[in-house]
Design an enzyme around this catalytic site. Structure first.
Site, PDB file in Angstrom:
ATOM      1  N   ARG A  33       0.817  -1.214   0.000  1.00 31.04           N
ATOM      2  CA  ARG A  33       0.000   0.000   0.000  1.00 31.04           C
ATOM      3  C   ARG A  33       0.854   1.270   0.000  1.00 31.04           C
ATOM      4  NH1 ARG A  33      -3.345   3.114   4.010  1.00 31.04           N
ATOM      5  NH2 ARG A  33      -5.319   3.678   3.028  1.00 31.04           N
ATOM      6  N   ILE A  81      -7.460   7.636  -0.870  1.00 33.23           N
ATOM      7  CA  ILE A  81      -7.405   6.183  -0.934  1.00 33.23           C
ATOM      8  C   ILE A  81      -8.179   5.712   0.301  1.00 33.23           C
ATOM      9  CG2 ILE A  81      -5.114   6.238   0.204  1.00 33.23           C
ATOM     10  CD1 ILE A  81      -4.380   3.648  -1.172  1.00 33.23           C
ATOM     11  N   SER A  82      -9.101   4.760   0.122  1.00 32.06           N
ATOM     12  CA  SER A  82      -9.937   4.314   1.241  1.00 32.06           C
ATOM     13  C   SER A  82      -9.088   3.654   2.313  1.00 32.06           C
ATOM     14  CB  SER A  82     -10.961   3.282   0.760  1.00 32.06           C
ATOM     15  OG  SER A  82     -11.765   3.817  -0.254  1.00 32.06           O
ATOM     16  N   GLN A  83      -9.639   3.584   3.520  1.00 31.09           N
ATOM     17  CA  GLN A  83      -8.910   2.903   4.588  1.00 31.09           C
ATOM     18  C   GLN A  83      -8.870   1.411   4.268  1.00 31.09           C
ATOM     19  OE1 GLN A  83     -12.243   3.654   7.598  1.00 31.09           O
ATOM     20  NE2 GLN A  83     -11.027   2.101   8.653  1.00 31.09           N
ATOM     21  N   PRO A  84      -7.784   0.733   4.631  1.00 31.43           N
ATOM     22  CA  PRO A  84      -7.618  -0.675   4.267  1.00 31.43           C
ATOM     23  C   PRO A  84      -8.808  -1.551   4.678  1.00 31.43           C
ATOM     24  CG  PRO A  84      -5.596   0.178   5.188  1.00 31.43           C
ATOM     25  CD  PRO A  84      -6.604   1.278   5.313  1.00 31.43           C
TER      26      PRO A  84
END
Ligand code: SAH
Length: 203
Positions: free
Chosen positions: A25, A51-54
């Site tokens: 990431r 970027i979205s949270q994992p």
């Protein structure tokens, strides 16, 4: 990603956990933010996008019920991270981004990483990708006020679509649609926060 963090939050699909562990990431965020890349938080990727949270990437990937070889359409390429996770799972990914700069930088990154099976286009993704339809899975990673009709039309029979929908920006419900015998069934999977889906069938 750190597997234990995702497992603790309820992600259990072994293939999804392995793909999340495999995709680096930190390469999908700006250098200044690399130290935070493995924290469970969304991060800016420039141009007002994130970027979205994992956890959300893992959850959506799990809810999408993908199998190797499936044709998946993603709307909102952004950093390319979600597309990389899906490609690592063996999917053929068709991904659409509307912003030229993000499209170009992400295309360069995905090429450098040598990930196969990701096809990118730059246009208004609320219109789908008619020249490659139908798709067994569709994942929309930006939130708009309605479910774009072209996406429903481009979803294959037996297909699943995940899409955040909300009548106010940055406040959505995550919906999972299933197309069965031409009918679409919708499930509400709870509240989520995504950046705006901007386009003909968006904001
Ligand atoms: N999946 C991405 C998250 C991207 S954020 C990742 O893994 O990093 C949402 C993205 O959707 C932004 O890059 C934004 O520019 C894009 N977007 C918004 N509306 C769009 C549209 N109509 N078509 C294509 N992309 C769109």
């Amino acid at each position: 990603m750190v597997r234990e963090q995702l497992e603790a939050r309820g992600i259990s699909n072994p293939a999804v956990l392995s793909a999340m562990a495999a995709v680096p990431r930190h390469l999908f965020v700006q250098e200044a933010l690399r130290a935070q890349a493995y924290e469970d938080t969304p991060l800016p990727i420039g141009h007002g996008q994130t970027i979205s949270q994992p956890y959300i990437v893992a959850l959506m990937t799990e809810l999408l019920e993908v199998r190797r070889g499936m044709r998946v359409l993603e709307i909102g390429t952004g950093s390319g991270y979600q597309a990389a996770v899906l490609a690592t799972l063996g999917c053929t990914v068709f991904t659409v981004e509307r912003l030229r700069e993000l499209y170009q930088s992400t295309r360069t990154l995905l090429r450098q990483l040598g990930l196969r099976g990701i096809h990118m286009q730059r246009h208004d993704g609320t219109l789908g990708m008619p020249d490659a339809a139908p798709f067994e899975r569709i994942i929309v990673t930006a939130g708009g006020p309605e479910i774009p009709r072209p996406l429903v039309e481009q979803l294959d029979e037996g297909g699943i679509m995940l899409i955040p929908v909300g009548t106010r920006p940055r406040t959505q419900r995550l919906l999972r649609l299933r197309k069965e015998h031409g009918n679409v069934r919708s499930e509400d999977l709870g509240s989520v926060i995504f950046v705006d889906l901007v386009g003909d069938h968006g904001w």
